[in-house]
Enzyme design. Structure first.
Site, mmCIF file in Angstrom:
data_model
loop_
_atom_site.group_PDB
_atom_site.id
_atom_site.type_symbol
_atom_site.label_atom_id
_atom_site.label_comp_id
_atom_site.label_asym_id
_atom_site.label_seq_id
_atom_site.Cartn_x
_atom_site.Cartn_y
_atom_site.Cartn_z
ATOM 1 N N GLY A 1 -0.685 3.926 -5.165
ATOM 2 C CA GLY A 1 -0.359 2.823 -6.035
ATOM 3 C C GLY A 1 0.961 2.550 -6.668
ATOM 4 O O GLY A 1 1.211 1.469 -7.168
ATOM 5 N N LEU B 1 1.006 -1.249 0.120
ATOM 6 C CA LEU B 1 0.087 0.107 0.017
ATOM 7 C C LEU B 1 0.863 1.162 -0.065
ATOM 8 O O LEU B 1 1.938 1.647 0.691
ATOM 9 C CB LEU B 1 -0.924 0.096 1.327
ATOM 10 C CG LEU B 1 -1.779 1.272 1.363
ATOM 11 C CD1 LEU B 1 -2.975 1.154 0.517
ATOM 12 C CD2 LEU B 1 -2.267 1.112 2.985
ATOM 13 N N CYS B 2 0.438 2.301 -0.745
ATOM 14 C CA CYS B 2 1.172 3.503 -0.795
ATOM 15 C C CYS B 2 -0.030 4.819 -0.852
ATOM 16 O O CYS B 2 -1.024 4.483 -0.711
ATOM 17 C CB CYS B 2 2.352 3.754 -1.387
ATOM 18 S SG CYS B 2 1.954 3.773 -3.364
ATOM 19 N N HIS B 3 0.491 5.981 -1.352
ATOM 20 C CA HIS B 3 -0.597 6.873 -1.537
ATOM 21 C C HIS B 3 -1.679 6.771 -2.407
ATOM 22 O O HIS B 3 -2.826 6.645 -2.419
ATOM 23 C CB HIS B 3 0.134 8.101 -1.607
ATOM 24 C CG HIS B 3 -0.785 9.398 -1.678
ATOM 25 N ND1 HIS B 3 -0.359 10.667 -2.129
ATOM 26 C CD2 HIS B 3 -2.128 9.619 -1.255
ATOM 27 C CE1 HIS B 3 -1.626 11.416 -1.920
ATOM 28 N NE2 HIS B 3 -2.320 10.964 -1.190
ATOM 29 N N ILE C 1 -4.054 4.396 -0.514
ATOM 30 C CA ILE C 1 -4.654 4.748 0.434
ATOM 31 C C ILE C 1 -5.874 5.778 0.006
ATOM 32 O O ILE C 1 -7.063 5.865 0.738
ATOM 33 C CB ILE C 1 -3.996 5.374 1.714
ATOM 34 C CG1 ILE C 1 -4.744 5.277 2.996
ATOM 35 C CG2 ILE C 1 -3.548 6.619 1.573
ATOM 36 C CD1 ILE C 1 -3.869 5.492 4.274
#
Ligand code: THJ
Length: 113
Positions: free
Chosen positions: A74, A70-72, A99
């Protein structure tokens, strides 16, 4: 090939991989981003390691544990997933949209930034 899952599909993915071990979400965002917005670890372990230090902290991860990255949005998580795949991690997914999409699809209380 890394599985691309939407946040709304995470629960089904977690279910589909649990035969391989207890799955985790690997959040690779920076500490300042974690402070702004984080997901609640419900039904999975949440591991937070910023992308830039994953190589140095690789020993903290278990290659047989299913991991959804997961990141901001993708992008970074996708790079991390490919990095881990090249190092023998077998059960990986990328949370497409990150996210930001999590806030839209799963939990609107998670702030968007
Ligand atoms: O977090 S991101 O690399 O997708 S902007």
């Amino acid at each position: 090939m890394i599985a691309q899952i939407r946040p709304s599909q995470l629960a089904a993915w977690l279910e589909s991989v649990k035969e391989f071990g207890s799955p985790a979400v690997l959040d690779v965002r920076e500490p300042c981003e974690l402070q702004m917005a984080s997901i609640k670890a419900e039904g999975f372990e949440l591991i937070t390691i910023p992308m830039g230090v994953i190589p140095a902290r690789l020993h903290e991860l278990n290659p047989s544990q299913p991991l959804a990255c997961l990141c901001h949005h993708g992008a970074r998580s996708m790079q991390v997933a490919y990095f881990l795949k090249a190092r023998g991690f077998n059960h990986l997914a990328n949370i497409a949209g990150g996210i930001n999409a999590w806030s839209a699809e799963v939990d609107p209380t998670v702030p968007r930034y």
